[in-house]
Design a protein around this motif. Structure first.
Motif, PDB file in Angstrom:
ATOM      1  N   VAL A 104     -14.800   7.264  33.064  1.00 23.20           N
ATOM      2  CA  VAL A 104     -13.621   6.718  32.862  1.00 23.20           C
ATOM      3  C   VAL A 104     -12.548   8.007  32.398  1.00 23.20           C
ATOM      4  O   VAL A 104     -12.923   8.427  31.254  1.00 23.20           O
ATOM      5  CB  VAL A 104     -13.106   5.519  32.161  1.00 23.20           C
ATOM      6  CG1 VAL A 104     -11.713   4.978  32.204  1.00 23.20           C
ATOM      7  CG2 VAL A 104     -13.953   4.326  32.973  1.00 23.20           C
ATOM      8  N   TRP A 136     -14.327  -0.712  32.412  1.00 22.96           N
ATOM      9  CA  TRP A 136     -14.813   0.130  33.343  1.00 22.96           C
ATOM     10  C   TRP A 136     -16.029   0.947  32.522  1.00 22.96           C
ATOM     11  O   TRP A 136     -17.245   1.363  33.174  1.00 22.96           O
ATOM     12  CB  TRP A 136     -13.798   0.835  34.002  1.00 22.96           C
ATOM     13  CG  TRP A 136     -13.244   0.187  35.048  1.00 22.96           C
ATOM     14  CD1 TRP A 136     -13.879  -0.757  35.987  1.00 22.96           C
ATOM     15  CD2 TRP A 136     -11.750   0.021  35.332  1.00 22.96           C
ATOM     16  NE1 TRP A 136     -12.757  -1.295  36.873  1.00 22.96           N
ATOM     17  CE2 TRP A 136     -11.503  -0.895  36.455  1.00 22.96           C
ATOM     18  CE3 TRP A 136     -10.816   0.559  34.965  1.00 22.96           C
ATOM     19  CZ2 TRP A 136     -10.276  -1.054  36.921  1.00 22.96           C
ATOM     20  CZ3 TRP A 136      -9.382   0.450  35.244  1.00 22.96           C
ATOM     21  CH2 TRP A 136      -9.191  -0.394  36.387  1.00 22.96           C
ATOM     22  N   HIS A 180     -19.117   3.356  34.338  1.00 21.59           N
ATOM     23  CA  HIS A 180     -18.399   4.116  35.198  1.00 21.59           C
ATOM     24  C   HIS A 180     -18.029   5.204  34.272  1.00 21.59           C
ATOM     25  O   HIS A 180     -17.701   5.249  32.989  1.00 21.59           O
ATOM     26  CB  HIS A 180     -16.908   3.558  35.751  1.00 21.59           C
ATOM     27  CG  HIS A 180     -17.264   2.507  36.998  1.00 21.59           C
ATOM     28  ND1 HIS A 180     -17.603   2.735  38.073  1.00 21.59           N
ATOM     29  CD2 HIS A 180     -17.463   1.072  36.505  1.00 21.59           C
ATOM     30  CE1 HIS A 180     -17.904   1.808  38.898  1.00 21.59           C
ATOM     31  NE2 HIS A 180     -17.685   0.755  37.863  1.00 21.59           N
ATOM     32  N   VAL A 224     -13.323   6.591  37.396  1.00 21.75           N
ATOM     33  CA  VAL A 224     -11.954   6.023  37.456  1.00 21.75           C
ATOM     34  C   VAL A 224     -11.070   6.613  36.758  1.00 21.75           C
ATOM     35  O   VAL A 224     -11.133   6.947  35.668  1.00 21.75           O
ATOM     36  CB  VAL A 224     -12.287   4.611  36.921  1.00 21.75           C
ATOM     37  CG1 VAL A 224     -10.845   3.617  36.818  1.00 21.75           C
ATOM     38  CG2 VAL A 224     -13.394   3.921  37.748  1.00 21.75           C
TER      39      VAL A 224
END
Length: 443
Positions: free
Chosen positions: A374, A367, A372, A349
């Motif tokens: 990021v 996130w 994830h 992301v």
């Protein structure tokens, strides 16, 4: 247009029947002629009549050549990219009725400048020039106003609006060679090694042949060394390759430039790159680079004004992404999203924001906490305080203290950061991304 040639740029056209009125100096001249003629009659001096005669002749000639009522003026504007890519070329064409000798033109350009000039009938048939472009995204490139002058200056028209030409200016793209990857990659095929057994990747191990293994994977040397019974075969197994899923999240709730005094919404043109200019440039560059590497790229925006694009790949998907990224524009008053945009599992992301408030930072931390990887891209232009008052400078320092604390909190939560600023030069973002693309341990 010839077959196979580039399409001609579309023209923005207006047709209008202007309203004519007598030119005030001509009206004064006609009044003076009448007065002189009256004096000639009263005083019986022919000198007054001789003075009035040229004025009567000029007015009569102009009235005889005046444009007919209801005759239309057609104005068209064509825009095309400039050769060196620094601006937009324009071509304005006037189709004038009989009896028009000149045109006074006001051109409001995208560089927040107004250009005033006059042209005769022949020159008005084609006026060309270049308008420098500073910003990307949707914007009005050229707006035309004009006033006509009749033959001999007898009549003129009030200013009328011509065509207004708006275009979607794509963001420039920087070349990226090394890109960060998600913690894990999935997919049937791709350019990156994964931890899933399959074909195309690095060597995994040597194992007994089982139903479903391909014959070309039989390792005859290993079979000769390890086989215990006739018919026992050994195969070489490998990891599969996969593609990465990248989601670009752009914070388009507001737009700020380098001049701090304009952050409160002061009107006027901004001559330097704004935060959304940098965000469009970064998003376009990253989308092109990841898609060129064979990965899948999606798009989300925090304000909800641009359509979301689901992750995909290919040239047509890149065109869809580029057009969507170019349409993002500030919503005016910053809004708060109701929920965090949904991104696919195990995605990388990339959050592009100024991080002047907590919403984008909170989403990035959320996130990161769900697994994830990021990357936060800081698109705040380098602030300029030359024209700021003491109160504005104090408010700016407090805002920057809050922002620094917010960025440090993101870093402590596992969010990686880079700064994207065109003033630093095109190579700097690529260097920062290369540092983030160093091999990481698979989770």
């Amino acid at each position: 247009m010839t077959d196979g040639g580039p399409p001609a740029p579309r023209a923005d056209t207006t047709r209008r029947a202007p309203r004519w009125s007598v030119n005030p100096p001509v009206a004064y001249g006609a009044s003076a002629a009448v007065l002189l003629a009256g004096l000639a009659l009263v005083t019986a001096h022919p000198a007054f009549a001789l003075l009035a005669l040229p004025l009567f002749l000029a007015v009569a000639a102009g009235v005889d050549r005046r444009p007919r009522r209801g005759s239309e003026v057609t104005v068209s504007t064509r825009l095309s990219p400039d050769r060196d890519g620094s601006g937009v070329g324009y071509e304005i064409a006037f189709r004038l009725p009989e009896g028009v000798e000149g045109v006074a033109i006001l051109l409001n350009a995208a560089d927040d400048r107004s250009h005033r000039f006059a042209a005769d009938r022949a020159t008005a048939g084609r006026l060309a020039g270049t308008i420098p472009i500073t910003h990307s995204g949707p914007q009005e490139i050229a707006e035309v106003f004009y006033s006509l002058l009749g033959a001999s200056g007898i009549a003129l028209t009030s200013p009328d609006p011509g065509p207004s030409s708006s275009r979607l200016i794509p963001a420039p793209r920087l070349r990226m060679e090394s890109l960060p990857m998600p913690h894990r990659v999935f997919g049937i095929t791709g350019a990156h090694g994964s931890t899933t057994p399959g074909d195309g990747g690095e060597f995994r191990d040597v194992a007994l042949f089982t139903p479903g293994d391909r014959l070309r994977r039989i390792d005859w040397k290993a079979t000769a060394r390890r086989a215990q019974v006739p018919g026992e075969l050994y195969v070489r197994r490998s990891f599969s390759t996969a593609d990465a899923i990248v989601v670009l999240v752009v914070d388009d709730r507001d737009e700020v430039g380098a001049d701090v005094t304009r952050w409160a919404g002061a009107k006027g043109g901004v001559t330097t790159s704004t935060s959304l200019d940098l965000a469009r440039e970064a998003a376009s560059s990253l989308a092109a680079a990841y898609l060129a590497a064979g990965d899948r790229v999606g798009f989300r925006d925090l304000a909800g004004t641009a359509r979301s694009v689901e992750p995909g790949g290919g040239t047509r998907h890149l065109e869809r992404l580029q057009s969507t990224i170019a349409t993002i524009a500030p919503t005016g008053e910053p809004v708060r999203s109701v929920r965090t945009p949904i991104v696919p599992a195990s995605s990388l992301v990339v959050v592009l924001s100024t991080f002047l408030d907590e919403q984008a930072a909170t989403m990035a931390i959320t996130w990161a906490s769900t697994g994830h990887r990021v990357v936060a891209v800081d698109v705040l232009p380098e602030p300029e305080l030359q024209s700021a008052t003491r109160e504005e400078q104090t408010a700016f320092r407090l805002l920057m203290l809050e922002r620094t604390d917010r960025l440090d909190g993101m870093t402590a939560s596992g969010v990686e950061r880079i700064r994207w600023d065109s003033a630093d030069g095109g190579a700097v973002p690529a260097v920062q991304l290369r540092l983030l693309s160093r091999p990481r341990r698979m989770r």
